[in-house]
Design a protein around this motif. Structure first.
Motif, mmCIF file in Angstrom:
data_model
loop_
_atom_site.group_PDB
_atom_site.id
_atom_site.type_symbol
_atom_site.label_atom_id
_atom_site.label_comp_id
_atom_site.label_asym_id
_atom_site.label_seq_id
_atom_site.Cartn_x
_atom_site.Cartn_y
_atom_site.Cartn_z
ATOM 1 N N ASP A 243 -6.077 -2.898 -1.793
ATOM 2 C CA ASP A 243 -5.585 -3.148 -3.153
ATOM 3 C C ASP A 243 -5.192 -1.872 -3.883
ATOM 4 O O ASP A 243 -5.184 -1.826 -5.110
ATOM 5 N N ASP A 244 -4.855 -0.822 -3.121
ATOM 6 C CA ASP A 244 -4.493 0.433 -3.759
ATOM 7 C C ASP A 244 -3.518 1.186 -2.856
ATOM 8 O O ASP A 244 -3.351 0.850 -1.677
ATOM 9 N N ARG A 245 -2.866 2.207 -3.415
ATOM 10 C CA ARG A 245 -1.961 3.055 -2.639
ATOM 11 C C ARG A 245 -2.221 4.508 -3.017
ATOM 12 O O ARG A 245 -2.442 4.829 -4.183
ATOM 13 N N VAL A 246 -2.211 5.378 -2.029
ATOM 14 C CA VAL A 246 -2.334 6.819 -2.249
ATOM 15 C C VAL A 246 -0.974 7.436 -1.970
ATOM 16 O O VAL A 246 -0.427 7.276 -0.877
ATOM 17 N N LEU A 247 -0.426 8.129 -2.961
ATOM 18 C CA LEU A 247 0.903 8.716 -2.853
ATOM 19 C C LEU A 247 0.810 10.233 -2.919
ATOM 20 O O LEU A 247 0.158 10.793 -3.801
ATOM 21 N N ALA B 58 -11.387 5.213 1.312
ATOM 22 C CA ALA B 58 -11.316 4.031 0.451
ATOM 23 C C ALA B 58 -11.156 2.767 1.284
ATOM 24 O O ALA B 58 -11.755 1.726 0.992
ATOM 25 N N ALA B 59 -10.355 2.849 2.367
ATOM 26 C CA ALA B 59 -10.127 1.685 3.217
ATOM 27 C C ALA B 59 -11.417 1.236 3.896
ATOM 28 O O ALA B 59 -11.701 0.034 4.000
ATOM 29 N N LEU B 60 -12.229 2.188 4.359
ATOM 30 C CA LEU B 60 -13.508 1.831 4.982
ATOM 31 C C LEU B 60 -14.423 1.122 3.994
ATOM 32 O O LEU B 60 -15.082 0.132 4.327
ATOM 33 N N PRO C 295 -3.743 -7.796 2.342
ATOM 34 C CA PRO C 295 -2.473 -8.155 1.695
ATOM 35 C C PRO C 295 -1.317 -8.095 2.688
ATOM 36 O O PRO C 295 -1.387 -7.403 3.700
ATOM 37 N N PRO C 296 -0.222 -8.805 2.417
ATOM 38 C CA PRO C 296 0.943 -8.741 3.315
ATOM 39 C C PRO C 296 1.589 -7.372 3.281
ATOM 40 O O PRO C 296 1.606 -6.694 2.248
ATOM 41 N N LEU C 297 2.152 -6.976 4.420
ATOM 42 C CA LEU C 297 2.755 -5.655 4.543
ATOM 43 C C LEU C 297 3.982 -5.510 3.653
ATOM 44 O O LEU C 297 4.206 -4.446 3.067
ATOM 45 N N ASP C 298 4.783 -6.569 3.541
ATOM 46 C CA ASP C 298 5.995 -6.456 2.723
ATOM 47 C C ASP C 298 5.664 -6.123 1.273
ATOM 48 O O ASP C 298 6.309 -5.267 0.652
ATOM 49 N N LYS C 299 4.634 -6.747 0.732
ATOM 50 C CA LYS C 299 4.238 -6.462 -0.652
ATOM 51 C C LYS C 299 3.736 -5.030 -0.792
ATOM 52 O O LYS C 299 4.004 -4.352 -1.790
ATOM 53 N N SER C 300 3.013 -4.535 0.210
ATOM 54 C CA SER C 300 2.470 -3.180 0.158
ATOM 55 C C SER C 300 3.572 -2.118 0.212
ATOM 56 O O SER C 300 3.378 -0.998 -0.262
#
Length: 291
Positions: free
Chosen positions: A141-145, A168-170, A180-185
């Protein structure tokens, strides 16, 4: 011990491991004799910006404020940065899929761990060829940029992003977060990655979503997506049947595996227009690579 209780070799991504990929990559180059003969190789190019403005994009933390595009900023009300031909031609943008479906493995390493290793290899390769690297790491539910930057400092920033995102993923997997679906991510990637850049996506293509083809098609108009397909080849060796799977809390479930399920799991239908390379999480990269 990690907060989620998940740790150990092949599970916890350490910066030292990803930094060491540089030496592995250089030894491979020296043995082969040419950086450009490697998958995704780059021709050596001049360092620094070119003289002709190629594009402008939204500002990202760490960008040089001397390159602010005042016109685009005034028109949109949002801070924009100019990019240049020479910068554009040498940008490699790494995408790490750390969604829950990636955080498991059969042998040696989790898929997410293998994805980080492989992306570090290609990131160092781009930097050594005089290019710039950036990162988007996606979790439950998050993204690191990490904005695109040149030289070793840019790659170290990418490694820091990979380590933070994987931690965070662990934790999210230990908490039982949904996948979540890959397209949305991947939505919005075209607003982050400069035109002309190569985009390397490390994923197992689980839960692709119904719009992935459209998202990738939009990216491919001005950019160059390619895939590192992370897989567990050990699954192909299992006889059909039910197998126990455990989690960090010690509970177990029984999962059914067969050859058809494994084939469906890693289907690339609709993506064969993009370059795809295979990485076995059970083998150390680059030995886990394939054609």
């Amino acid at each position: 011990m990690r907060a989620g209780g998940i740790s150990g070799p092949g599970i916890t991504v350490n910066p030292e491991v990803l930094i060491a990929q540089r030496d592995h990559m250089l030894r491979h180059i020296h043995a082969d004799g040419s950086i450009s003969s490697l998958p995704g190789g780059f021709a050596i190019a001049r360092r620094g910006n070119g003289q002709v403005i190629a594009d402008s994009r939204l500002y990202m933390q760490g960008d040089d404020m001397r390159h602010v595009d005042r016109g685009a900023t005034a028109r949109t009300g949002k801070l924009h940065i100019r990019t240049f031909h020479e910068e554009r031609d040498r940008v490699t943008f790494l995408v790490a899929d750390f969604r829950p479906s990636m955080v498991w493995g059969m042998r040696r390493a989790f898929r997410s761990y293998a994805a980080a290793e492989a992306l570090a290899w290609f990131g160092w390769q781009a930097v050594e060829a005089g290019g710039r690297v950036g990162l988007l790491a996606i979790t439950a539910d998050d993204r690191v940029l990490v904005p695109t930057r040149p030289r070793t400092s840019g790659m170290l920033a990418v490694i820091g992003g990979l380590v933070r995102a994987h931690e965070a993923a662990l934790d999210m997997v230990a908490e039982g977060r949904d996948n979540p679906p890959l397209d949305k991510s991947l939505d919005g990637l075209d607003k982050i990655v400069p035109r002309g850049a190569e985009i390397i996506i490390a994923t197992a293509l689980d839960n692709k979503g119904g719009r992935l083809d459209a998202v990738l098609g939009g990216l491919a108009r001005r950019r160059f997506p390619r895939f590192l397909l992370i897989e567990d080849r050990a699954l192909r060796e299992l006889p059909s049947g039910y197998y126990p799977l455990g989690n960090a809390e010690g509970s177990k479930i029984r999962a059914f595996f067969n050859e058809q399920a494994v084939t469906q799991e890693r289907t690339t239908e609709g993506l064969d227009v993009f370059p795809i390379e295979y990485v076995d999480a059970g083998a150390a990269f680059p030995d886990g690579g394939g054609g």
